[in-house]
Design a protein around this motif. Structure first.
Motif, short mmCIF file in Angstrom:
data_model
loop_
_atom_site.label_atom_id
_atom_site.label_comp_id
_atom_site.label_asym_id
_atom_site.label_seq_id
_atom_site.Cartn_x
_atom_site.Cartn_y
_atom_site.Cartn_z
N VAL A 95 0.84 -1.21 0.00
CA VAL A 95 0.00 0.00 0.00
C VAL A 95 0.87 1.25 0.00
O VAL A 95 0.62 2.20 -0.75
N ARG A 96 1.90 1.26 0.82
CA ARG A 96 2.80 2.42 0.85
C ARG A 96 3.52 2.58 -0.49
O ARG A 96 3.68 3.70 -0.99
N GLN A 97 3.93 1.47 -1.06
CA GLN A 97 4.60 1.53 -2.36
C GLN A 97 3.65 2.05 -3.43
O GLN A 97 4.04 2.86 -4.29
N ALA A 98 2.42 1.57 -3.40
CA ALA A 98 1.44 2.05 -4.38
C ALA A 98 1.17 3.54 -4.20
O ALA A 98 0.96 4.27 -5.17
N GLY A 99 1.19 4.01 -2.96
CA GLY A 99 1.01 5.44 -2.71
C GLY A 99 2.13 6.26 -3.31
O GLY A 99 1.89 7.34 -3.89
N MET A 100 3.36 5.79 -3.17
CA MET A 100 4.49 6.51 -3.76
C MET A 100 4.43 6.49 -5.28
O MET A 100 4.73 7.49 -5.94
N THR A 101 4.03 5.35 -5.85
CA THR A 101 3.88 5.27 -7.31
C THR A 101 2.82 6.24 -7.79
O THR A 101 2.95 6.90 -8.83
N LYS A 165 -3.63 4.33 -9.10
CA LYS A 165 -4.76 4.40 -8.18
C LYS A 165 -5.42 3.03 -8.01
O LYS A 165 -5.79 2.63 -6.91
N GLU A 166 -5.57 2.31 -9.13
CA GLU A 166 -6.17 0.97 -9.05
C GLU A 166 -5.27 0.02 -8.26
O GLU A 166 -5.76 -0.79 -7.46
N ALA A 167 -3.96 0.14 -8.48
CA ALA A 167 -3.03 -0.69 -7.72
C ALA A 167 -3.10 -0.38 -6.23
O ALA A 167 -3.06 -1.28 -5.38
N ALA A 168 -3.22 0.91 -5.90
CA ALA A 168 -3.33 1.30 -4.50
C ALA A 168 -4.63 0.77 -3.89
O ALA A 168 -4.66 0.30 -2.75
N SER A 169 -5.72 0.82 -4.68
CA SER A 169 -7.01 0.30 -4.19
C SER A 169 -6.93 -1.20 -3.95
O SER A 169 -7.44 -1.72 -2.94
N ALA A 170 -6.27 -1.92 -4.89
CA ALA A 170 -6.11 -3.37 -4.72
C ALA A 170 -5.25 -3.68 -3.49
O ALA A 170 -5.53 -4.63 -2.74
N ARG A 172 -4.94 -1.82 -0.78
CA ARG A 172 -5.73 -1.56 0.43
C ARG A 172 -6.74 -2.67 0.67
O ARG A 172 -7.00 -3.06 1.82
N ALA A 173 -7.33 -3.20 -0.42
CA ALA A 173 -8.27 -4.31 -0.27
C ALA A 173 -7.57 -5.54 0.29
O ALA A 173 -8.12 -6.28 1.12
N GLU A 174 -6.32 -5.76 -0.15
CA GLU A 174 -5.56 -6.90 0.38
C GLU A 174 -5.24 -6.70 1.86
O GLU A 174 -5.29 -7.66 2.64
N VAL A 175 -4.93 -5.46 2.24
CA VAL A 175 -4.70 -5.18 3.66
C VAL A 175 -5.96 -5.45 4.47
O VAL A 175 -5.91 -6.05 5.55
N GLU A 176 -7.09 -5.03 3.92
CA GLU A 176 -8.36 -5.28 4.62
C GLU A 176 -8.62 -6.77 4.76
O GLU A 176 -9.06 -7.25 5.82
N ARG A 177 -8.35 -7.53 3.69
CA ARG A 177 -8.56 -8.98 3.75
C ARG A 177 -7.64 -9.62 4.79
O ARG A 177 -8.08 -10.45 5.60
N GLN A 178 -6.38 -9.24 4.76
CA GLN A 178 -5.44 -9.81 5.72
C GLN A 178 -5.79 -9.41 7.16
O GLN A 178 -5.61 -10.19 8.09
#
Length: 334
Positions: A95-101, A165-170, A172-178
């Motif tokens: 998620v942090r990496q996606a935010g930087m991207t 943005k889509e990668a960041a959303s995915a 975050r969804a993975e974080v929520e699942r975990q």
């Protein structure tokens, strides 16, 4: 002489028996069921709730023993989630990496916008100079090409931002699942009740759905009766009822009819009834008010046998032996 002594013994015995019977009738008055009230025997029951592991894992901790009371939300057991926590940390890093991207893509867009503005101005200058004959047409074509290239680069940067943005959303969804997977490792009591069975021990590896404990939900205490058609047909849902337990025969417990089976059935063998077993009976549940159960939660036990009585006629009066401090407290809302 011997005959007179025998007669005197019989008379004395009769007097004693009469006194005992009279005392019994005073202490235990007649318990005839009046008209308009039906009854049958049964036992105190409650719903059983299986506490199971949602995912496979090793049992790390069990906090309660059989017979212990648990409240809603109490942690009953924990499943080892070390590997899931590691996966969660990895997902948070993505998620942090996606935010930087995403931030980088936004910066590139601003850069491409500046390049497009510059290319448009260069094209306008070249077109103006061409009209005055100071530059060749080739120079104008080059400026036009640079403008198209800058516009295409800006569009590509915008697409990369959307992809980020889509990668960041995915992520975050993975974080929520975990996060949910880790939370599922904490098994909490879904109801207030008592631990009936402890089915696992720390160190055991359970499959998905493996049972850790069975709880008795003490918020829903009821007795099941089996009544004949003549009585079941007159029962209204919500009708008043009384329970007399064998362990406290002189203290009636208030209840209400919560269920009447829509189908007749044979009386089960484990339920004793004075009527013939081959007669069709209806299953009726009478539930003890939850307020009363909460007040005496520590004393509530399932499996206790007794008699249940149901008011069949709205105007039927309860006899004195089916009234107690408990029924009066519920009647007055205390």
């Amino acid at each position: 002489m011997r005959v007179s002594r025998m007669i005197m013994g019989i008379v004395c015995g009769a007097v004693i028996l009469g006194g005992v019977y009279g005392t019994y009738r005073v202490v235990h008055p007649s318990r005839e069921v009046p008209a308009g009230i039906g009854g049958g025997n049964g036992r105190i029951e409650a719903n059983e709730v299986d506490l199971s592991a949602k995912h496979a894992g090793r049992v790390a901790e069990i906090r309660f023993q059989e017979g212990d009371m648990v409240q809603v939300g109490d942690v009953v057991a924990r499943i080892d989630t070390a590997d899931l926590e590691a996966s969660l940390r990895s997902a948070e890093a993505r998620v942090r990496q996606a935010g930087m991207t995403q931030a980088e893509a936004a910066a590139v867009i601003e850069q491409r916008k500046g390049e497009l503005v510059l290319a448009e101005r260069e094209f306008e200058r070249a077109a103006t100079l061409l009209s005055k004959g100071t530059v060749s047409e080739q120079r104008v074509d080059q400026a036009r090409s640079q403008r198209r290239t800058a516009a295409s680069a800006l569009e590509a940067a915008r697409n990369r931002l959307e992809a980020a943005k889509e990668a960041a959303s995915a992520a975050r969804a993975e974080v929520e699942r975990q996060t949910h997977l880790v939370a599922d490792g904490v098994l909490r009591a879904p109801c207030t009740g008592r631990v009936l069975y402890r089915l696992a021990e720390p160190g055991e590896v359970l499959a998905a759905g493996g049972k850790v404990a069975t709880l008795i939900d003490l918020s829903n205490i009821y007795m099941t009766l089996f009544l004949p058609t003549a009585e079941a047909g007159r029962i209204a849902l919500g009708a008043e009822a009384r329970i007399i337990l064998d362990v406290m025969p002189d203290r009636a417990v208030p209840a209400k009819v919560s269920f009447v089976s829509p189908r007749a059935q044979f009386t089960p063998r484990q339920v004793e009834t004075q009527r013939e077993r081959d007669r069709m009976m209806y299953r009726v549940k009478i539930r003890v008010p939850e307020q009363l159960v909460r007040q005496h939660i520590e004393q509530v036990k399932t499996g206790l046998t007794g008699m249940g009585y149901v008011r069949l006629a709205p105007d039927a009066a309860w006899p004195d032996w089916l009234e107690s401090d408990l029924t009066k407290a519920i009647a007055t809302g205390q």
